[in-house]
Write an enzyme that holds these catalytic residues in place. Structure first.
Site, short mmCIF file in Angstrom:
data_model
loop_
_atom_site.label_atom_id
_atom_site.label_comp_id
_atom_site.label_asym_id
_atom_site.label_seq_id
_atom_site.Cartn_x
_atom_site.Cartn_y
_atom_site.Cartn_z
N HIS A 219 9.03 -2.64 1.88
CA HIS A 219 9.64 -3.59 3.02
C HIS A 219 11.20 -2.93 2.98
CE1 HIS A 219 11.59 -7.22 4.63
NE2 HIS A 219 11.41 -7.88 3.64
N HIS A 258 3.70 -0.94 10.75
CA HIS A 258 4.24 -2.31 10.61
C HIS A 258 3.10 -3.32 10.68
CE1 HIS A 258 6.64 -5.64 11.56
NE2 HIS A 258 7.78 -4.71 11.08
N ASP A 309 13.30 1.39 9.79
CA ASP A 309 13.86 2.07 8.46
C ASP A 309 13.79 3.61 8.78
OD1 ASP A 309 14.36 -0.02 7.06
OD2 ASP A 309 12.10 -0.44 6.59
N1 COA Z 1 1.60 6.11 6.13
C1 COA Z 1 0.41 6.40 6.29
N2 COA Z 1 -0.71 5.59 6.45
C2 COA Z 1 -0.21 4.12 6.54
C3 COA Z 1 1.16 3.97 6.73
C4 COA Z 1 1.94 4.80 6.53
N3 COA Z 1 3.34 4.59 6.56
N4 COA Z 1 1.03 2.64 6.98
C5 COA Z 1 -0.01 2.15 7.16
N5 COA Z 1 -1.01 3.09 7.07
C6 COA Z 1 -2.39 3.18 6.99
C7 COA Z 1 -3.01 2.60 5.62
O1 COA Z 1 -3.18 3.77 5.07
C8 COA Z 1 -4.09 2.04 6.22
O2 COA Z 1 -5.32 3.13 6.46
P1 COA Z 1 -6.80 2.96 5.94
O3 COA Z 1 -7.21 1.64 6.91
O4 COA Z 1 -7.49 4.50 6.61
O5 COA Z 1 -6.84 2.72 4.40
C9 COA Z 1 -3.91 1.40 7.54
O6 COA Z 1 -2.79 2.20 8.04
C10 COA Z 1 -3.50 -0.10 7.27
O7 COA Z 1 -2.43 -0.11 6.36
P2 COA Z 1 -2.13 -1.24 5.42
O8 COA Z 1 -1.01 -0.73 4.40
O9 COA Z 1 -3.18 -2.16 5.17
O10 COA Z 1 -1.20 -2.29 6.37
P3 COA Z 1 -0.14 -3.25 6.05
O11 COA Z 1 -0.14 -4.30 7.32
O12 COA Z 1 -0.60 -4.05 4.74
O13 COA Z 1 1.13 -2.68 5.70
C11 COA Z 1 3.06 -1.91 6.03
C12 COA Z 1 2.06 -2.58 6.58
C13 COA Z 1 4.52 -1.78 6.68
C14 COA Z 1 3.67 -2.11 4.60
C15 COA Z 1 2.67 -0.15 6.09
O14 COA Z 1 2.57 0.16 7.21
C16 COA Z 1 3.48 0.53 5.05
O15 COA Z 1 3.23 0.51 3.98
N6 COA Z 1 4.43 1.49 5.61
C17 COA Z 1 5.24 2.40 5.00
C18 COA Z 1 6.28 1.20 4.19
C19 COA Z 1 7.48 0.91 5.28
O16 COA Z 1 7.92 1.94 6.06
N7 COA Z 1 8.13 -0.25 5.28
C20 COA Z 1 8.98 -0.92 6.07
C21 COA Z 1 8.23 -1.92 6.90
S1 COA Z 1 9.21 -2.38 8.16
#
Ligand code: COA
Length: 373
Positions: A219, A258, A309
């Site tokens: 987050h 996201h 971010d």
């Molecule tokens: N880097 C690499 N791969 C990513 C990614 C990232 N930042 N964000 C998502 N993915 C990939 C995941 O590995 C997953 O791949 P898979 O299906 O092959 O396993 C897929 O995309 C879905 O990801 P998931 O984590 O299940 O999505 P989510 O909706 O639960 O998570 C976030 C959303 C924002 C938590 C996630 O994109 C993330 O962890 N981003 C990095 C942290 C971040 O920037 N947070 C600020 C958000 S505003």
């Protein structure tokens, strides 16, 4: 088999009149106003007023609001002492979590300290809390809030941090960033605040829940992690190679992806333009080009786009802001959105209490202690 929704993805858990996020995969509005208009034409204080009080202020209302925030910047001596006694090695998010909680013991919610007053108070004094602690432990200085010199929250923060009048570009960059971070519907920290509010708890408890939730790297903590990532690379080639390797190792790249936006984060291009502009005067301006190289690989490899971010990290860095203060800046801004959600939850409250699908052992007899093991 019972079907569960992991992470509550796509679940509508309530109604809100405060913002829309990613309707049709894009777009962000605060009380009906598009984020691009707000970022271009307004200031953080106008946006905070819009969120906390429901409408954009008139010119006299805005002036009165700014005056009120300036008046509320000072800290009680008890909070200053607490900040001095906290370790200098603490994370600033821990410092904020604890000092907001302390203020809640001194000015607890009551007829004197109403919920709207507390919202104003926190928006006004959280920057002082943060920088009082920072300057005391880093530079052995006890800062006193300036009363009138810097009326804007962004200018006030930069002045306390650098001890001089901020450059206009940096002040406005931070002001825009505070606008972009102010509100985002039922994100994790806002939802945490609403869950706490739904139990009938007090305003400070809801904010402390939100601060704790915001801290995590999935987050709000992502802006700090993005900075650590970007500064690992000295050249574009290193960045491209490094990111491809990380992706091959299934490492998550902070500042990308996201839960709700599917095509792009509407806030990213706005802060990216500021990062680019400030990079031109910065000693390590190449970090902007490194960031663009990372963005390119992320799109090629994963079709993932930067969220707010990612470019906030270099924009803050070029403003001379130390990385551990990045997530606290998010708090300074999001206090306005959290407050709006606390009011909205209270206005039409029902306890938030979902259920879980049980996957543990079947019912079994209780064994006497001597028969266990
Ligand atoms: N880097 C690499 N791969 C990513 C990614 C990232 N930042 N964000 C998502 N993915 C990939 C995941 O590995 C997953 O791949 P898979 O299906 O092959 O396993 C897929 O995309 C879905 O990801 P998931 O984590 O299940 O999505 P989510 O909706 O639960 O998570 C976030 C959303 C924002 C938590 C996630 O994109 C993330 O962890 N981003 C990095 C942290 C971040 O920037 N947070 C600020 C958000 S505003």
């Amino acid at each position: 088999m019972t079907v569960t929704t992991r992470g509550l993805e796509g679940v509508l858990v309530g109604e809100t009149a405060i913002s829309t996020v990613g309707k049709e995969g894009v777009g962000l509005t605060y009380r009906g106003y598009d984020i691009h208009d707000l970022a271009k034409h307004s200031t953080f204080e106008e946006v905070a007023y819009l969120l906390v009080y429901g409408e954009l202020p008139t010119a006299p209302q805005l002036q009165a609001y700014r005056d009120q925030l300036v008046k509320l910047r000072r800290l009680p001596n008890e909070v200053k002492l607490l900040l001095e006694n906290m370790p200098g090695s603490a994370h600033p998010m821990e410092v904020l979590r604890t000092s907001v909680s302390m203020l809640g013991t001194l000015e607890s919610e009551s007829a004197q300290y109403t919920d709207h007053h507390i919202a104003d108070r926190l928006i006004a004094c959280v920057p002082t809390m943060l920088l009082y602690w920072y300057q005391f432990h880093r530079h052995n200085k006890r800062i006193e809030p300036w009363s009138s010199e810097e009326q804007t929250t962004a200018g006030y923060f930069l002045q306390l941090l650098h001890g001089k009048k901020p450059e206009e570009d940096m002040r406005r960059c931070l002001d825009v960033s505070l606008i972009l971070y102010a509100e985002h519907e039922f994100n994790a920290s806002t939802f945490a605040a609403r869950v706490t509010t739904s139990t009938g708890s007090d305003f400070y408890s809801a904010i402390v829940s939100a601060i704790g939730t915001l801290r995590g790297p999935l987050h709000g903590g992502a802006n700090e992690e993005a900075m650590h990532l970007i500064t690992q690379f000295k050249t574009l080639e290193q960045a491209e190679k490094g990111i491809r390797e990380m992706l091959a190792d299934k490492v998550k790249i902070m500042g990308f992806g996201h839960r709700v936006y599917k095509k792009s984060d509407p806030r990213s291009d706005i802060i990216k333009a500021w990062s680019q502009k400030l990079s031109m005067q910065a000693r390590d301006g190449y970090l902007f080009a490194v960031s663009e190289a990372i963005e390119k690989v992320m799109w090629e490899e994963k079709k993932l786009f930067p969220n707010l971010d990612f470019y906030s990290a270099t924009a803050y860095h070029f403003c001379g802001i130390p990385t551990p203060l990045f997530t606290p800046l998010f708090v300074m801004s999001r206090l306005s959105g959290w407050s709006a959600h606390i009011f909205e939850q209270r206005a039409n409250n029902r306890l938030i209490r979902p259920e879980a699908a049980y996957v543990g052992p079947a019912p079994r007899p209780f064994p006497p202690i001597q028969d266990r093991g």
